[in-house]
Design a protein around this motif. Sequence first.
Motif, mmCIF file in Angstrom:
data_model
loop_
_atom_site.group_PDB
_atom_site.id
_atom_site.type_symbol
_atom_site.label_atom_id
_atom_site.label_comp_id
_atom_site.label_asym_id
_atom_site.label_seq_id
_atom_site.Cartn_x
_atom_site.Cartn_y
_atom_site.Cartn_z
ATOM 1 N N GLN B 117 0.804 -1.228 0.000
ATOM 2 C CA GLN B 117 0.000 0.000 0.000
ATOM 3 C C GLN B 117 0.835 1.275 0.000
ATOM 4 O O GLN B 117 0.429 2.289 -0.578
ATOM 5 C CB GLN B 117 -0.958 0.002 1.189
ATOM 6 C CG GLN B 117 -2.018 -1.075 1.042
ATOM 7 C CD GLN B 117 -3.248 -0.799 1.867
ATOM 8 O OE1 GLN B 117 -3.571 0.335 2.187
ATOM 9 N NE2 GLN B 117 -3.948 -1.857 2.223
ATOM 10 N N SER B 120 1.524 2.723 -3.475
ATOM 11 C CA SER B 120 0.507 3.563 -4.107
ATOM 12 C C SER B 120 0.382 4.928 -3.435
ATOM 13 O O SER B 120 0.192 5.939 -4.119
ATOM 14 C CB SER B 120 -0.853 2.858 -4.069
ATOM 15 O OG SER B 120 -0.800 1.655 -4.787
ATOM 16 N N THR B 121 0.481 4.963 -2.121
ATOM 17 C CA THR B 121 0.364 6.277 -1.472
ATOM 18 C C THR B 121 1.551 7.156 -1.853
ATOM 19 O O THR B 121 1.392 8.363 -2.053
ATOM 20 C CB THR B 121 0.242 6.155 0.060
ATOM 21 O OG1 THR B 121 1.315 5.383 0.570
ATOM 22 C CG2 THR B 121 -1.081 5.522 0.457
ATOM 23 N N ALA B 123 3.089 7.082 -4.685
ATOM 24 C CA ALA B 123 2.792 7.551 -6.037
ATOM 25 C C ALA B 123 1.764 8.680 -5.991
ATOM 26 O O ALA B 123 1.856 9.646 -6.758
ATOM 27 C CB ALA B 123 2.284 6.398 -6.903
ATOM 28 N N GLY B 124 0.794 8.561 -5.106
ATOM 29 C CA GLY B 124 -0.206 9.628 -4.967
ATOM 30 C C GLY B 124 0.414 10.920 -4.464
ATOM 31 O O GLY B 124 0.075 12.015 -4.937
ATOM 32 N N ILE B 125 1.317 10.804 -3.502
ATOM 33 C CA ILE B 125 2.022 11.994 -3.001
ATOM 34 C C ILE B 125 2.839 12.627 -4.128
ATOM 35 O O ILE B 125 2.799 13.847 -4.347
ATOM 36 C CB ILE B 125 2.931 11.617 -1.803
ATOM 37 C CG1 ILE B 125 2.072 11.220 -0.594
ATOM 38 C CG2 ILE B 125 3.876 12.764 -1.450
ATOM 39 C CD1 ILE B 125 2.855 10.595 0.551
ATOM 40 N N GLN B 151 -0.126 -5.076 -5.995
ATOM 41 C CA GLN B 151 -0.311 -3.621 -5.949
ATOM 42 C C GLN B 151 0.973 -2.872 -6.306
ATOM 43 O O GLN B 151 0.928 -1.790 -6.892
ATOM 44 C CB GLN B 151 -0.806 -3.203 -4.550
ATOM 45 C CG GLN B 151 -1.205 -1.729 -4.502
ATOM 46 C CD GLN B 151 -1.817 -1.328 -3.176
ATOM 47 O OE1 GLN B 151 -2.062 -2.159 -2.304
ATOM 48 N NE2 GLN B 151 -2.062 -0.046 -3.003
ATOM 49 N N GLU B 154 1.008 -2.686 -10.027
ATOM 50 C CA GLU B 154 0.011 -1.708 -10.494
ATOM 51 C C GLU B 154 0.638 -0.315 -10.416
ATOM 52 O O GLU B 154 0.575 0.480 -11.359
ATOM 53 C CB GLU B 154 -1.255 -1.738 -9.620
ATOM 54 C CG GLU B 154 -2.117 -2.973 -9.755
ATOM 55 C CD GLU B 154 -3.425 -2.893 -8.973
ATOM 56 O OE1 GLU B 154 -4.132 -3.890 -8.937
ATOM 57 O OE2 GLU B 154 -3.756 -1.826 -8.400
ATOM 58 N N MET B 155 1.233 -0.032 -9.261
ATOM 59 C CA MET B 155 1.865 1.276 -9.072
ATOM 60 C C MET B 155 3.012 1.476 -10.050
ATOM 61 O O MET B 155 3.219 2.578 -10.571
ATOM 62 C CB MET B 155 2.358 1.388 -7.621
ATOM 63 C CG MET B 155 2.982 2.718 -7.253
ATOM 64 S SD MET B 155 4.666 2.998 -7.886
ATOM 65 C CE MET B 155 5.576 1.724 -7.015
#
Lengths: 321, 273
Positions: B117, B120-121, B123-125, B151, B154-155
């Motif tokens: 997880q 992905s976070t 990548a979001g940041i 995941q 995916e990222m």
Amino acid sequence: MYKVIYNGEMEKIAGKAVFGETMKALLAEDKDVVYLDADLMNSVGTAGLEVQFPDQAFDVGIQEANMAGVAGGLSAVGKKPYIHSFGCFASRRMFDQAFISIAYAQLSARIIGTDPGVTAAYNGGTHMPFEDICLYRAVPGSTVIETTDSAMASAILRQTKDRKGLTYIRLSRKNLPAVYEPGSTFEIGKGIVLRDGKDVAFIAAGLMVAEALKAAGELEKEGISAAVIDMFTIKPLDEALTLEYAKKTGAIVTGENGNIVGGLGAAVASFLSENYPVPVVRTGVHDRFGQVGAQDYLQEQYGLTAAVLVENAKKAIALKS
Amino acid sequence: MSKLKAFARDIRIQQMKEFKARGFGHLGGSLSITDCLAALYGEIMNVDPKNPDWEDRDRLVMSKGHAGPALYATLALKGYFPLDVLLTLNQNGTKLPSHCDKNLTIGIDMTTGSLGQGASTAAGIALGLKHSGKKARVYLVVGDGEAQEGQVWEMALFAAQKKLSNLILFLDFNKRQLDGRTHEICDLEDPAEKFKAFGWHTVRIPGNDPDLIAATVREVQAAQGDKPGAIILDTEKGSGVPQIIEIELNHHITCSPELADRIIEELEAQKKG
């Protein structure tokens, strides 16, 4: 403020068109609003936003788990993410990511699950979320909303823009019976009394609100006075209004387009059993999987009709001691 | 001994004090990422311990959240909070839980622990910072066992597609996971080839030299263009502490006060030698 315009007619504009217009307006109004989708922008009326708002709208591809995590990261740097997929994928497919990377991390995002329950129709059982409400109710501190029509959907999307924490919004892409006038606003956490009554009260959400209004009309012909409450905020439940109508009518019938396990009916029944026990009869899917078919056929199959609500109202009244 | 190597040694000393106080913990994977943390917080990252929420700071996402103890030791040595707080690791009511929690610990940028997880976070940041025109960079640590999570990949697709050139991923390639050797459980084969194939600017280096890691970060940042960067760190689970390396299943182990003291003594002796 809201205005009720219900007369049994369907909305003129499909939910997805309203969703697309609303997201576009939100992106234009607030540069911190971010929209993410997992390859369903063409299905939900948002296609083209990624071109028009290249710094705010992103198609992440078919990767819902990553999308939920990215939303958490965006929130961590002050963005206001709205993320969309069909309700089945927006819940089951990314539940741990929504739970940990958004809710547990005390970040904020709006998760939009479309095609609630039987409205998934021809996409069938794999795409038919009956459990999304139950799952998101179980997340500590979450907000769970099912919009009644697209006028409400548009208002709720706007009204949750700055809401803290995880907000799950279940809404329809299709045309629903029009209940509220476009431009209405709503108070999150407060149910709406659409019709007063003294013998029994329907507490419903989503497409079951219009069914409950039909059922109340039928019951009136038989001399039974039924109230109808639109409980669009499933969590936090409007406990005061639930208690008021339990006291006033002594018999409650809930209605939801999903599994009765852990849904609106379960929320109402557990609250009342601890505070003011009266008969609560739950109308919804009785622990079954979805299947393919026309929406009206599926509503008959799973008992999501005014006729079943009428039967359940009589059952609840008969259970009064 | 270089400044960064001394910092890495001090981080190891402080994390052994954490494990000694609690008596058990995720020693192997905390020790293996220590040299990377020394490079990042000792030289690379633009952060201010006195202003931990500074919005233009560089971020670290420790996606292998069980390496919290190594990061806590690093943050305490940098002055984010007092060293004696380290002795509360995993105690009731602590601010230092086994897995990183940004709402409990000053200086932690993201809550992690459910593997995959943090990828992905991060990548979001990175996406949010980039599209706000911020210069801040994002550093992400992923475990090699963790890279068995879908995941992560995916990222990896997403970050390349969205040209997250402000992101560097470190893979802690220590070749062991809870149940044993990674290649016997679910083999990553050559992770550098995989990240290259996913469109990342990728290099593979020994992961036990903080000076080399810092220099490599600079090189990657100069060369990555519009790609995300990946640095594969060849490490050992338990790196820097032979007594822990030699325990085959060292993901989460007990740590007697005697063993901890011996290790701390040997690390302290390096200061004199």
